[in-house]
Design an enzyme around this catalytic site. Structure first.
Site, mmCIF file in Angstrom:
data_model
loop_
_atom_site.group_PDB
_atom_site.id
_atom_site.type_symbol
_atom_site.label_atom_id
_atom_site.label_comp_id
_atom_site.label_asym_id
_atom_site.label_seq_id
_atom_site.Cartn_x
_atom_site.Cartn_y
_atom_site.Cartn_z
ATOM 1 N N CYS B 86 0.858 -1.187 0.000
ATOM 2 C CA CYS B 86 0.000 0.000 0.000
ATOM 3 C C CYS B 86 0.888 1.229 0.000
ATOM 4 O O CYS B 86 1.425 1.637 1.026
ATOM 5 C CB CYS B 86 -0.917 -0.007 1.243
ATOM 6 S SG CYS B 86 -2.008 1.443 1.319
ATOM 7 N N LEU B 87 1.043 1.752 -1.205
ATOM 8 C CA LEU B 87 1.935 2.910 -1.353
ATOM 9 C C LEU B 87 1.303 3.833 -2.384
ATOM 10 O O LEU B 87 0.945 3.404 -3.486
ATOM 11 C CB LEU B 87 3.329 2.454 -1.813
ATOM 12 C CG LEU B 87 4.418 3.500 -1.881
ATOM 13 C CD1 LEU B 87 4.700 4.074 -0.481
ATOM 14 C CD2 LEU B 87 5.690 2.909 -2.455
#
Lengths: 486, 151
Positions: B86-87
């Site tokens: 999750c970036l």
């Protein structure tokens, strides 16, 4: 994005687009944040996310403007390799000149074949080689109908191309050549002749005036008559043609018949002459002026058939017929048959008293066929030979009679001569007796003289006994005498 | 299709001048597919571990972000059990100005500073929020267990 230039030198990183990682190509700068990108790169990026790729500030294409000319020049003047370096071009140039190089100079640039329809792209340096083998090199494009034509005959095609625009000579309307005939058939200004020009109407004028003319045309009034007349003429012509054909056929038949007649004439030889004279005399009958000068046809036939007066006499036909030939100078037969010495009519009638007794040979009828004529002739010849035979037998009987008579005369003469000889002998004997008694008296001499006399006497006696050998000359003499009587 | 020049350039630079603690090498049969290793940053519970990742450059790259996934198990509130990360820059915050190198550096930074407020693995994030010390210890254990090469 970069078009794929290969830069010769290391490029200052300030001139690198952050999106494509290559020196700016057609650089633009954002109005709001003053970041610079390639035009194509930033347009693509904005279309996906309307943000500045660097600082994520909102951005639209309206915020873009061309970059500083200084920057533009810096990137445009970067030295690059020719895009065709992989094909062998070793040239390097300023980036802004690449297009010109490719268009005009680069030997390795792909250029289209110059022949229409050939879709091949060939390197410029090989264009000449391709030209020689291009299968489209004989093809050119017609500017009118937009179809491909062989170069050979191309000019001819252009002159007759159905799509070329042409101007109507009458009304100045523009049509394509293929429709000129259609247009001319309807053009109101085209000069047309009257529909009755074939019948003699001399009117000519524009098509739109024709309706006006036909109302006044004198030939229009007799149109019905003219059509009937034309029909009759056509029927007569066809009939004439068929008649001419028939005449030709008949002439051909006539010619064939003439040839046959010629052949028959050749094969007939001298026989043909009689035939011809018959036909000529038959034709001569038609003209009364000629008839009296010539003997009647039947007489001529008889005369010709006779061949000689002697023959005629033997056939028993000549005695009654008047002997015309000598009096007619135009007689053909006299020149055709070898002339015989004409015996007198008395001789012909008297010399052969048996002639009349013979049955008359069938006269040769010229109207019969050749075979029939030959048969009758053969019959005649047989009759002639029979009569000859009879005559020779009668001759022999007459000769015999004559010979017997002569023989008797000779016998009587011989008896007379014998009497005379005896008398002479007696006289001679008496005279020799007298002389002997007068001269010498010798027995030997007397004996030899008697033998000589006796021999001579025998000779005279034997002479008539040679009768048989003498009979022939005697008969010949008699015959000659008889002939002289003829 | 041929590889865009940008990818070729990035690959050349990654191999020739790698970032510290990061390696990336393309597959021979697919130049868009990279095998990546990231060393756990110093001072983080992942120190000493070498984490393997896979990175794929999609057709639209650089207009769309690369796809990156952890292959090595890791106990991190922003990385789930399947290794998904999750970036934000790998999602809506992607910019064509970013590169493979910057993405990998960002991931390395993410290891240093977990963000349990934007979790992907909810249980890990809850653990980090409620018991940071214990959660950090689990991360260290996992690192030792999965990311350390046993000599």
């Amino acid at each position: 994005m970069s078009a794929g230039f290969t830069y010769v030198d290391n490029v200052n990183t300030n001139l690198i687009c952050c999106i494509c990682r290559a020196p700016f190509l057609n650089p633009v700068t954002t109005r709001s944040c003053a970041h610079t990108f390639c035009l194509e790169c930033i347009q693509t990026a904005i279309s996906i996310t309307p943000q500045c790729p660097v600082d994520r500030s909102t951005l639209t294409t309206l915020d873009l403007r061309p970059a500083n000319p200084l920057l533009r020049n810096l990137v445009d003047e970067l030295t690059v390799e020719c895009p065709n370096a992989s094909l062998g071009c070793t040239q390097t140039m300023q980036r802004q000149l690449v297009d010109i190089h490719l268009r005009d100079d680069c030997a390795h640039a792909s250029v289209p074949c110059t022949h229409p329809g050939c879709e091949r792209q060939v390197q410029r340096k090989e264009l000449g080689k391709h030209d020689e083998t291009c299968r489209r090199q004989d093809v050119a494009m017609c500017p009118y109908c937009a179809t491909e034509r062989a170069v050979e005959g191309f000019e001819t095609h252009k002159r007759i191309c159905g799509r070329e625009e042409v101007v109507c000579p009458s009304c100045d309307a523009v049509t394509i050549r293929a429709e000129v005939d259609t247009h001319t058939a309807a053009c109101p200004l085209t000069v047309v002749a009257c529909a009755h020009s074939g019948n003699g109407c001399a009117w000519e004028g524009a098509r739109h005036a024709f309706a006006h003319h036909i109302a006044a045309c004198p030939y229009e009034a007799i149109k019905g008559f003219l059509s009937i007349h034309a029909g009759k003429v056509a029927a007569l012509e066809s009939e004439n043609a068929s008649l001419r054909r028939k005449v030709d056929e008949l002439e051909g038949g006539l010619r064939a018949a003439a040839e046959e007649a010629q052949a028959a004439r050749r094969s007939l030889g001298p026989w043909f002459r009689a035939d011809a004279s018959t036909s000529t005399s038959a034709s001569a009958v038609a003209s009364p002026a000629v008839q009296p000068q010539r003997p009647a046809p039947e007489e001529r036939v008889l005369r010709d058939r006779r061949m000689s007066p002697l023959n005629a006499a033997m056939l028993g036909v000549a005695s009654d017929a008047p002997f015309v030939p000598r009096t007619d100078p135009s007689l053909d037969a006299s020149s055709f048959f070898p002339p015989f010495s004409p015996p007198s009519e008395d001789a012909s009638s008297d010399a052969f008293p048996y002639g009349r007794a013979l049955p008359a040979a069938p006269s040769v009828n010229i109207n019969t066929t050749l075979e029939g004529s030959l048969t009758s002739l053969r019959n005649s010849i047989m009759t002639v030979s029979t009569s000859l035979d009879t005559m020779s037998r009668r001759h022999d009987v007459a000769l015999m009679t004559e010979t017997l008579r002569m023989h008797e005369e000779v016998q009587s003469l011989r008896a007379i001569v014998h009497g005379l000889r005896m008398q002479v002998h007696q006289i001679m004997m008496e005279r020799s007796q007298m002389s002997l008694s007068n001269l010498y008296s010798s027995g030997q001499t007397r004996t030899s003289e008697d033998g000589g006399w006796s021999t001579r006497a025998e000779y005279f006696n034997d002479r008539p006994s040679t009768g048989p050998s003498m009979s022939v000359p005697l008969m010949t003499t008699v015959r000659r005498t008889t002939e002289n009587k003829l | 299709m041929s590889l865009p020049k940008r990818i070729v350039k990035e690959t050349e630079r990654l191999v020739a001048d790698p970032a510290p603690g990061i390696t990336a090498s393309p597959h021979d049969d697919n130049m868009r597919y990279f095998d990546v290793t990231i060393s756990g940053p110093g001072g983080s519970p992942f120190e000493g571990g070498v984490f393997k990742l896979e990175l794929f450059l999609p057709e639209e790259y650089p207009m769309s972000p690369p796809k990156v996934r952890f292959l090595t198990k890791i106990y991190h509130p922003n990385i789930d059990k399947l290794g998904r990360i999750c970036l934000d820059i790998l999602k809506d915050k992607w910019s064509p100005a970013l590169q493979i190198r910057t993405v990998l550096l960002s991931i390395q930074a993410l290891l240093s500073s977990p963000n349990p407020d934007d979790p992907l693995a909810a249980d890990v994030a809850k653990h980090y929020k409620e018991d940071l010390k214990g959660a950090t210890q689990v991360s260290k254990d996992w690192t030792n267990k999965y990311a350390v090469e046993t000599a």
